[in-house]
Each structure stands twice: as C-alpha cells, then as structure tokens.
Design an enzyme around this catalytic site. Structure first.
Site, PDB file in Angstrom:
ATOM      1  N   LYS A 147       4.507 -20.345   0.697  1.00 42.87           N
ATOM      2  CA  LYS A 147       4.232 -19.324   1.709  1.00 42.87           C
ATOM      3  C   LYS A 147       3.134 -19.829   2.631  1.00 42.87           C
ATOM      4  O   LYS A 147       2.025 -20.120   2.174  1.00 42.87           O
ATOM      5  CB  LYS A 147       3.767 -18.021   1.048  1.00 42.87           C
ATOM      6  CG  LYS A 147       4.868 -17.093   0.614  1.00 42.87           C
ATOM      7  CD  LYS A 147       4.250 -15.767   0.190  1.00 42.87           C
ATOM      8  CE  LYS A 147       5.292 -14.739  -0.171  1.00 42.87           C
ATOM      9  NZ  LYS A 147       4.663 -13.445  -0.547  1.00 42.87           N
ATOM     10  N   LYS A 231       3.170 -18.849 -11.673  1.00 41.08           N
ATOM     11  CA  LYS A 231       3.578 -18.855 -10.262  1.00 41.08           C
ATOM     12  C   LYS A 231       4.801 -19.743 -10.060  1.00 41.08           C
ATOM     13  O   LYS A 231       5.756 -19.360  -9.364  1.00 41.08           O
ATOM     14  CB  LYS A 231       2.408 -19.356  -9.403  1.00 41.08           C
ATOM     15  CG  LYS A 231       2.685 -19.423  -7.897  1.00 41.08           C
ATOM     16  CD  LYS A 231       2.639 -18.051  -7.256  1.00 41.08           C
ATOM     17  CE  LYS A 231       2.846 -18.109  -5.743  1.00 41.08           C
ATOM     18  NZ  LYS A 231       1.602 -18.348  -5.004  1.00 41.08           N
ATOM     19  N   GLU A 241      11.378 -14.662  -1.980  1.00 37.79           N
ATOM     20  CA  GLU A 241      10.985 -13.277  -2.227  1.00 37.79           C
ATOM     21  C   GLU A 241      12.114 -12.283  -1.928  1.00 37.79           C
ATOM     22  O   GLU A 241      11.928 -11.281  -1.257  1.00 37.79           O
ATOM     23  CB  GLU A 241       9.733 -12.913  -1.409  1.00 37.79           C
ATOM     24  CG  GLU A 241       8.967 -11.748  -2.016  1.00 37.79           C
ATOM     25  CD  GLU A 241       7.586 -11.559  -1.395  1.00 37.79           C
ATOM     26  OE1 GLU A 241       7.338 -10.479  -0.861  1.00 37.79           O
ATOM     27  OE2 GLU A 241       6.764 -12.490  -1.468  1.00 37.79           O
ATOM     28  N   ARG A 245      10.092 -12.504  -6.923  1.00 36.22           N
ATOM     29  CA  ARG A 245       8.824 -13.053  -6.437  1.00 36.22           C
ATOM     30  C   ARG A 245       7.874 -11.973  -5.936  1.00 36.22           C
ATOM     31  O   ARG A 245       6.653 -12.176  -5.916  1.00 36.22           O
ATOM     32  CB  ARG A 245       9.085 -14.090  -5.330  1.00 36.22           C
ATOM     33  CG  ARG A 245       7.811 -14.755  -4.847  1.00 36.22           C
ATOM     34  CD  ARG A 245       8.069 -15.965  -3.968  1.00 36.22           C
ATOM     35  NE  ARG A 245       6.815 -16.505  -3.478  1.00 36.22           N
ATOM     36  CZ  ARG A 245       6.675 -17.684  -2.877  1.00 36.22           C
ATOM     37  NH1 ARG A 245       7.725 -18.454  -2.698  1.00 36.22           N
ATOM     38  NH2 ARG A 245       5.495 -18.094  -2.464  1.00 36.22           N
ATOM     39  N   ASN A 249       2.811  -9.799  -5.825  1.00 36.59           N
ATOM     40  CA  ASN A 249       1.996  -8.968  -4.949  1.00 36.59           C
ATOM     41  C   ASN A 249       1.308  -7.825  -5.699  1.00 36.59           C
ATOM     42  O   ASN A 249       0.820  -6.885  -5.062  1.00 36.59           O
ATOM     43  CB  ASN A 249       2.858  -8.395  -3.819  1.00 36.59           C
ATOM     44  CG  ASN A 249       3.382  -9.463  -2.889  1.00 36.59           C
ATOM     45  OD1 ASN A 249       2.657 -10.391  -2.527  1.00 36.59           O
ATOM     46  ND2 ASN A 249       4.652  -9.368  -2.525  1.00 36.59           N
ATOM     47  N   HIS A 252      -1.719  -6.111  -4.259  1.00 36.84           N
ATOM     48  CA  HIS A 252      -1.909  -6.609  -2.895  1.00 36.84           C
ATOM     49  C   HIS A 252      -1.616  -5.575  -1.809  1.00 36.84           C
ATOM     50  O   HIS A 252      -2.148  -5.683  -0.707  1.00 36.84           O
ATOM     51  CB  HIS A 252      -1.050  -7.850  -2.667  1.00 36.84           C
ATOM     52  CG  HIS A 252      -1.598  -9.076  -3.318  1.00 36.84           C
ATOM     53  ND1 HIS A 252      -1.776  -9.172  -4.680  1.00 36.84           N
ATOM     54  CD2 HIS A 252      -2.027 -10.265  -2.799  1.00 36.84           C
ATOM     55  CE1 HIS A 252      -2.276 -10.375  -4.960  1.00 36.84           C
ATOM     56  NE2 HIS A 252      -2.443 -11.041  -3.847  1.00 36.84           N
ATOM     57  N   HIS A 256      -4.548  -5.646   0.564  1.00 36.26           N
ATOM     58  CA  HIS A 256      -4.449  -6.057   1.962  1.00 36.26           C
ATOM     59  C   HIS A 256      -4.939  -4.950   2.897  1.00 36.26           C
ATOM     60  O   HIS A 256      -5.534  -5.232   3.950  1.00 36.26           O
ATOM     61  CB  HIS A 256      -3.015  -6.442   2.306  1.00 36.26           C
ATOM     62  CG  HIS A 256      -2.622  -7.803   1.828  1.00 36.26           C
ATOM     63  ND1 HIS A 256      -1.319  -8.261   1.845  1.00 36.26           N
ATOM     64  CD2 HIS A 256      -3.356  -8.829   1.338  1.00 36.26           C
ATOM     65  CE1 HIS A 256      -1.271  -9.498   1.375  1.00 36.26           C
ATOM     66  NE2 HIS A 256      -2.494  -9.857   1.053  1.00 36.26           N
ATOM     67  N   HIS A 269     -10.865 -11.612  -0.713  1.00 35.26           N
ATOM     68  CA  HIS A 269      -9.476 -11.308  -1.085  1.00 35.26           C
ATOM     69  C   HIS A 269      -9.397 -10.881  -2.544  1.00 35.26           C
ATOM     70  O   HIS A 269      -8.749  -9.881  -2.882  1.00 35.26           O
ATOM     71  CB  HIS A 269      -8.598 -12.542  -0.852  1.00 35.26           C
ATOM     72  CG  HIS A 269      -7.175 -12.343  -1.260  1.00 35.26           C
ATOM     73  ND1 HIS A 269      -6.307 -11.506  -0.601  1.00 35.26           N
ATOM     74  CD2 HIS A 269      -6.467 -12.879  -2.298  1.00 35.26           C
ATOM     75  CE1 HIS A 269      -5.132 -11.526  -1.200  1.00 35.26           C
ATOM     76  NE2 HIS A 269      -5.200 -12.362  -2.233  1.00 35.26           N
TER      77      HIS A 269
END
Length: 369
Positions: A147, A231, A241, A245, A249, A252, A256, A269
């Site tokens: 990514k 991972k 994804e 996958r 997240n 997240h 985010h 983060h």
C-alpha cells in the site's frame, strides 16, 4: 544469513523477502544483488531530513562502493511530506537525473517515506521497482503489503496504489534512536497484529513487554518477525483488500478520524489507533457478547505505554462520526468497522448501528495504570 530472520510475502511471481536483523544497512548492496538488482540500474534513495542525517551517507557510500549509480532526495520529516507538492518535486528530480524504467527507488525511513517513495515508484513511467528500508517500529506494518499513498487535504492516503516492493530490508539497529513515544506508537501496530490474528502472540507480547519496550534482542526481532508474519499471511491471501485484508484496519476507522481532527499533530498514528482499538473492542463486546475483551485490550496496550482514553480528546462524538464517514473505507454510505469476534479473530462488518457507537463513546474509561 546468520542472525537474520527471513520470511516471504507469497504473491506468486511477485513474491518478495523480508529480512529482519541488526546491522543490515551496512550490507544493503549484498541484499540488492541477491534479489537481482544489477549495476546498470540507477538507484534513487528517498529519505527525510531526520533519517537522512543518521543513515543516508553510509547507505549511499556502501552502494557506491559496490558499484551502484546512486542519487538521493531528502524530504521534510513528518506527515506533511506525504503531499502532492513533495511527490511532484521527487518526480521532477527523477526526470532531471535521467531515471528510466529500469531504475529502482529505495525508501529509507519510516512509514511516511515508504508511502511517498512507494507512490513515486508506482507512477514513475507507469511503475518502477522499489525497495523498503524501514527505520521505525511503525514501518514494520506500512513497509509490508504494497500500500503506497500520499495525502489530500480532505483525507489521509486518498491518492495511492497497490505496488509491492522487491524486498523489505529491516535493520533493527536503526530503532535505537527512536524516542520513547515513537516506540510506543510502533508497538500499537505490533499489538494490532496479535489482536486480529493470534491470541498466543498477544500473550507473548504481554509476557515480554518490558524487554520489547527496551528494544532488547532477541525479543525485538521476534516481535517484528511475528507481526510481519501476520501481515504477510493476510496480504498473501488478499493483496488488494477485497475482503480479508480489511481486518488490518482494526482501530483505524476511529484512529484516522482522530489523526485528521488533530491535523496529524496532536496524536501519533499509534496513539490514535490504540484509542481506536479500545473503542472497537468495546463495540465488539456489545455486538458479539464478549465480556472482558475491551479490558484486556486496554490492559495490554497500557503495558506498552499506550492509553486507550478517548474522553480527554477535544472532539464531540458527532465530530468524530462525521470524520469517520469521510474515510475511504466507507462504501455506499455504510460505515465499515473491523471488530473482534474474540481475541485473535477479527471480522469486517458494515452492520453496526450508530447508536451502539454513541453508547460506547459515553462509557466511562477504565484505566489499567
């Protein structure tokens, strides 16, 4: 190679190795030759001001001494480097220095550098190879899986691609210069891999928290190896994804939103994701009737110096919810969340009622300190 942990991201013809060990930067040229990089391929090392001051000169020197033609470009340190402006400057530099379709981008740094340099590689002349040299704990996650992205003022990682590296060469000696806050932030993603996939890994991290936080070997390399293993297994099964996958997240969607509301300055983060994982664990308790799940997630995070406290954040639930709905993981107006059916078993769902989220937001926080 002795003392080096190796695993492979299995993607058929595009499979690639991950090497983890101390002192690997001094042997970068040897690793490049092992994966077939030849001296007639020009290298462009992309780094940031902080990492570059520590490691750029020796990396470039070792590559040049091995016969490689090397250029380098340094961007500002921090999330602001993941911008269209920095992207354009690197593209211009690459064109001015006559890079071609056989050239190789080398990302030397943390997640920001890896994402930015990888996106440059994915689009320069419709895509050229790149190699990840992660120098932060957090980058154990971002450097694996392909990514790559830059940010837009309206959202994080909104401009990006899937572009797998040729290799990930992870020199754990570089982590010794990280401040304690960045170490804790990196371990948030390490713990995430346990929460979503492997309860025994969660227990191992809990049992060895002190050694891991001190970056003590062999515990550090083992933690990174096991996290990268999770991972790589997930990515091997779902590269782009389309389903599985998305469990990576976990925490997240909330995280985010917190990062964006704080303009990427208030929280790291990992700190944002840690709070997000605690909230997602509370939602999981409601949806899957898993009592004690949030308490355990909170307790394990606290052993790594991470707080899941959300009440001290300066934003209302409505502000957070609005930002969550602007996330790229929203599909057809439905908020998608990663939850835990149980510890070590994550699922993706878009059937969580907003009122459950609102009720969880109103819960008292149970500190584990």
């Amino acid at each position: 190679m002795e003392g080096v942990k190796t695993l492979t991201v299995e993607l058929g013809e595009r499979s690639y190795p991950i090497w983890i060990g101390q002192g690997l930067l001094s042997s970068v040229a040897r690793y490049l030759q092992e994966i077939g990089i030849s001296h007639n391929q020009t290298l462009l090392v992309v780094t940031d001001e902080h990492v570059g001051s520590l490691y750029l000169a020796p990396v470039v020197q070792s590559l040049q001494e091995a016969g490689f033609r090397v250029f380098s470009y340094t961007v500002p340190a921090g999330e602001q480097a993941k911008s269209l402006a920095c992207y354009e400057k690197i593209m211009t530099y690459a064109l001015e220095h006559k890079l071609d379709r056989q050239s190789v981008i080398v990302a030397l740094g943390g997640g920001v550098v890896g994402d930015l340099a990888g996106f440059v590689a994915s689009t320069f002349m419709r895509g050229i190879p790149f190699i990840q040299l992660p120098t932060t704990l957090l980058a154990h996650d971002s450097s694996v899986g392909g990514k790559v992205a830059i940010n837009h003022p309206l959202g994080k990682n909104m401009i990006g691609a899937f572009h797998q590296p040729l290799a990930v060469i992870y020199d754990t000696a570089t982590l010794a210069t990280l401040p304690a806050r960045e170490v804790a932030s990196g371990f948030a993603e390490v713990l995430k891999h346990g929460f979503i996939w492997d309860e025994t890994f969660v227990q191992w991290l809990q049992d060895n928290a002190e050694a891991c936080r001190r970056l003590q070997e062999p515990f550090l390399a083992e933690a990174l190896y096991r996290a990268c293993q999770v991972k790589s297994q997930v990515v091997s099964q779902d590269e782009k994804e389309n389903g599985l996958r998305a469990i990576l997240n976990f925490g997240h969607t909330f995280g985010h939103a917190f990062e964006a509301l704080g303009h990427y300055q208030r929280l790291t983060h990992g700190e944002a994701v840690a709070i997000g994982m605690v909230l997602a664990a509370h939602v999981s308790e409601v949806v899957y009737q898993q009592r004690g799940l949030a308490e355990r997630v909170t307790r394990v995070l606290s052993t790594y110096g991470l707080s899941g406290e959300w009440h001290t954040l300066p934003w209302s639930f409505e502000e957070v919810l609005q930002k969550m709905y602007s996330d790229k993981k929203v599909i057809a107006g439905r908020l998608r969340l990663v939850l835990l059916e149980r510890m070590g078993k994550a699922v993706l769902t878009d059937h969580v009622d907003v009122e459950i989220l609102r009720a969880v937001w109103s819960l008292p926080f149970q500190s584990q300190v």
